[in-house]
Design a protein around this motif. Structure first.
Motif, short mmCIF file in Angstrom:
data_model
loop_
_atom_site.label_atom_id
_atom_site.label_comp_id
_atom_site.label_asym_id
_atom_site.label_seq_id
_atom_site.Cartn_x
_atom_site.Cartn_y
_atom_site.Cartn_z
N GLN A 118 0.84 -1.21 0.00
CA GLN A 118 0.00 0.00 0.00
C GLN A 118 0.87 1.26 0.00
O GLN A 118 0.71 2.15 -0.83
N SER A 142 1.58 3.69 -3.30
CA SER A 142 1.03 5.04 -3.18
C SER A 142 2.02 6.08 -3.65
O SER A 142 1.62 7.14 -4.12
N GLY A 153 -0.55 3.72 -9.30
CA GLY A 153 -2.00 3.87 -9.16
C GLY A 153 -2.76 2.68 -9.73
O GLY A 153 -3.69 2.18 -9.11
N ASP A 154 -2.35 2.21 -10.90
CA ASP A 154 -3.02 1.05 -11.51
C ASP A 154 -2.95 -0.16 -10.60
O ASP A 154 -3.94 -0.85 -10.38
N HIS A 159 -5.07 -0.17 -7.53
CA HIS A 159 -6.49 -0.42 -7.75
C HIS A 159 -6.77 -1.77 -8.41
O HIS A 159 -7.92 -2.11 -8.66
N ASP A 160 -5.71 -2.52 -8.69
CA ASP A 160 -5.89 -3.82 -9.34
C ASP A 160 -6.48 -4.83 -8.33
O ASP A 160 -6.00 -4.95 -7.21
N GLU A 161 -7.50 -5.53 -8.81
CA GLU A 161 -8.22 -6.42 -7.89
C GLU A 161 -7.34 -7.54 -7.34
O GLU A 161 -7.36 -7.83 -6.15
N ARG A 165 -4.99 -6.15 -4.80
CA ARG A 165 -5.69 -5.81 -3.55
C ARG A 165 -5.94 -7.07 -2.74
O ARG A 165 -5.79 -7.08 -1.52
#
Ligand code: ATP
Length: 238
Positions: free
Chosen positions: A198, A202, A222-223, A226-228, A231
Motif C-alpha cells: 500500500q 502510493s 496507481g493502476d 487499484h488492481d483487484e 488488492r
C-alpha cells in the motif's frame, strides 16, 4: 530517452536454486519504481545483484547506458548506484556522524561532503541531534534513517532501498515514506523494495509484482493499487 537502469531477462541462482528467473524492468531518471511481493519472491536477491554483491547467471543490466555486469560492488557505487540494505547494516559502535561519513568514502570533495552531512541532518533531524553518539543507541527506525542517510552520502544517481519500513511502528513508517516522497520531489531516482504494498504503490510511479522469481504484473503505482488481484493478494482484501 534511455532509461537510467535497464534490467533484461535477469537470472540469479544460489547453487541450483534459481531465485530470480528472468525478470525485466527499467527505471527512468527521476522516477520511483517499486518491487513488491511476498517473502522469498526474489526482491532482495535482485537488489543485491544490481549492486554487484551477487553475480547473475544470465541477462543484462545497463546503468546509464553502460553494462554493469563486469563491475565490482565498489565500482558500482562509484558509478552512482547506492544500496540501503535490508536489516540496515549500520556500524553500531561508530558515531552516527562517522557512519554517515563512511557513505562518502569514495568522494574527496570536502566541502561537498560537509554540505551533504548537513543535508542528511535536515532530512533526519534526530541524526544531527545525536551525531556524536554511537549508532547502536538509535532505535530501529532511526537506524533505518541512518542507513538511508549513509546511502545518500555517495550522491547516488539511483538509490535502492530494501524494505525501509521493516519492523517500524506506523508513525515511523509514515515518516520514512514521507522522506522518500521528499527525496523524489528533489529529483532522486529510487528503486524501492517493500512488503508494505500500500505504502510503496502510493508513492511509486511504476511498480512490479514479483512472485517466486518472476514479475507477474506491472503497471503504474496507481493502476496496481487499484488492481483487484493486487488488492486481494497484497492489500489484505477479500
Ligand atoms: P524477503 O522479503 O523475505 O527478503 P525477497 O523477495 O527479498 O524476500 P529473496 O531474499 O531475494 O526474496 O529470496 C529469494 C529466494 O532465494 C528465496 O527462496 C530464498 O530462500 C532464496 N535465498 C536467498 N538467499 C539465499 C542464500 N544465500 N542461499 C540460498 N538461497 C537463498
Amino acid at each position: 530517452m534511455t532509461a537510467l537502469l535497464e534490467v533484461e531477462d535477469l537470472r540469479v541462482a544460489y547453487g541450483k536454486i534459481e531465485a530470480v528467473k528472468g525478470i525485466s524492468f527499467k527505471v527512468d531518471a527521476g522516477e520511483v519504481v517499486t518491487l513488491i511481493g511476498t517473502n522469498g519472491a526474489g526482491k532482495t536477491t535482485t537488489l543485491r545483484t544490481l549492486s554487484g554483491l551477487l553475480k547473475p547467471v544470465g541477462g543484462s543490466i545497463k546503468f546509464n547506458g553502460k553494462p554493469l555486469r563486469k563491475y565490482r560492488a565498489d565500482q558500482i557505487v562509484a558509478q552512482g548506484l547506492a544500496h540501503s540494505p535490508e536489516g540496515r547494516h549500520i556500524f553500531p559502535r561508530m558515531t552516527i556522524e562517522n557512519n554517515l561519513r563512511l557513505g562518502a568514502y569514495l568522494r574527496s570533495d570536502k566541502a561537498g561532503i560537509e554540505k551533504d552531512i548537513n543535508r542528511a541532518y535536515e532530512l533526519f533531524p534526530i541524526l544531527g541531534e545525536r551525531k556524536k553518539q554511537a549508532a547502536g543507541t538509535l532505535s530501529g527506525g532511526e537506524q533505518q534513517m541512518l542507513a538511508m542517510g549513509r546511502a545518500l552520502m555517495s550522491q547516488p544517481k539511483l538509490l535502492m532501498l530494501d524494505e525501509p519500513s521493516m519492523g517500524l511502528s506506523p508513525i515511523m513508517m509514515q515518516k520514512i515514506m514521507a522522506t522518500i516522497s521528499e527525496l523524489k520531489a528533489n529529483g532522486t531516482t529510487i528503486l524501492l523494495v517493500e512488503q508494505n504494498a500500500q505504502a510503496a504503490l502510493s508513492l511509486a510511479d511504476h511498480g512490479h509484482v514479483m512472485e517466486v522469481g518472476k514479475i507477474v504484473l506491472s503497471g503504474t503505482g496507481g493502476d496496481l493499487l487499484h488492481d483487484e488481484s493486487v488488492r486481494k493478494a497484497y492489500l489484505g482484501e477479500d
